[in-house]
Design a protein around this motif. Sequence first.
Motif, PDB file in Angstrom:
ATOM      1  N   GLU A  96      15.759 -37.069 -19.546  1.00 33.47           N
ATOM      2  CA  GLU A  96      14.482 -36.369 -19.686  1.00 33.47           C
ATOM      3  C   GLU A  96      14.654 -34.860 -19.645  1.00 33.47           C
ATOM      4  O   GLU A  96      13.976 -34.128 -20.387  1.00 33.47           O
ATOM      5  CB  GLU A  96      13.505 -36.819 -18.601  1.00 33.47           C
ATOM      6  N   TYR A 117       9.092 -41.098 -26.413  1.00 34.87           N
ATOM      7  CA  TYR A 117       9.352 -42.387 -25.767  1.00 34.87           C
ATOM      8  C   TYR A 117       8.746 -43.541 -26.556  1.00 34.87           C
ATOM      9  O   TYR A 117       9.234 -44.675 -26.481  1.00 34.87           O
ATOM     10  CB  TYR A 117       8.809 -42.383 -24.340  1.00 34.87           C
ATOM     11  N   LYS A 124      12.824 -44.127 -22.315  1.00 35.22           N
ATOM     12  CA  LYS A 124      11.907 -44.049 -21.170  1.00 35.22           C
ATOM     13  C   LYS A 124      12.498 -44.766 -19.968  1.00 35.22           C
ATOM     14  O   LYS A 124      12.406 -44.284 -18.836  1.00 35.22           O
ATOM     15  CB  LYS A 124      10.559 -44.652 -21.543  1.00 35.22           C
ATOM     16  N   ARG A 127      15.326 -42.503 -18.499  1.00 33.52           N
ATOM     17  CA  ARG A 127      15.003 -41.076 -18.470  1.00 33.52           C
ATOM     18  C   ARG A 127      15.609 -40.330 -17.284  1.00 33.52           C
ATOM     19  O   ARG A 127      15.866 -39.130 -17.377  1.00 33.52           O
ATOM     20  CB  ARG A 127      13.491 -40.866 -18.502  1.00 33.52           C
TER      21      ARG A 127
END
Length: 232
Positions: A96, A117, A124, A127
Amino acid sequence: MPLLEVQQVDVFYGDFRAIAGVSLSLQAGEVLALIGANGAGKTTLLRTVTGLLKPRSGRICFEGADVTALPAEELARRGVAMVPEGRMLFPSLTVEENLQMGTLTRRKGAWTLDTVYDIFPVLKDLRQRNAMQLSGGQQQMVAIGRALLSNPRLLICDELSLGLAPLVVEEIYRTFERIRGADLSIVLVEQDVARACAVSDRVSCLLKGQVTLQGASRAMELSQVTAAYFGE
């Protein structure tokens, strides 16, 4: 008015001319495939368009403005993003955090973490993992997502399928229709000529730093492409 125009550009490494009088253009919403053998000058041309290299002569225009002399960071702020060969992720950051690096341009648009995502749901779940712990295909998704989060007008992709398994390549290319639907223009370097023609609107072939073939992808015949690719 084309979104991108490259006009008679020459690029040198010392005394070696890597790009010789190349001209091409790209309309808004169009996908241009850039093909050619190793050493043809494809990556050099991409680095020049993104401001990482400066041409010795010629001109580059983006959205009607001459951007030839602008640095890469200014071009990024204007909406030019690149997915580099080898992905070039930040090894100390999570998935992320790598994605969020794309937001530093502060451009507004449709691409957010949630939309990235949505097209790459596996990211996701991963992340908070270090980006270097991902597979090659997952790292490529991060590199694409990072570029999209800059909300570019022009997305430049250098060798997306390099070193990836065929099934992973298919998965990545399936996202292209959704990406194209976001009013985005794409320049794509791809070694697989058949794939390049299948996903693009137009094709430009480079050989020894010069354009040897340009035209609509659907109108290209294999014999034409082969001759342009190998200089036959």
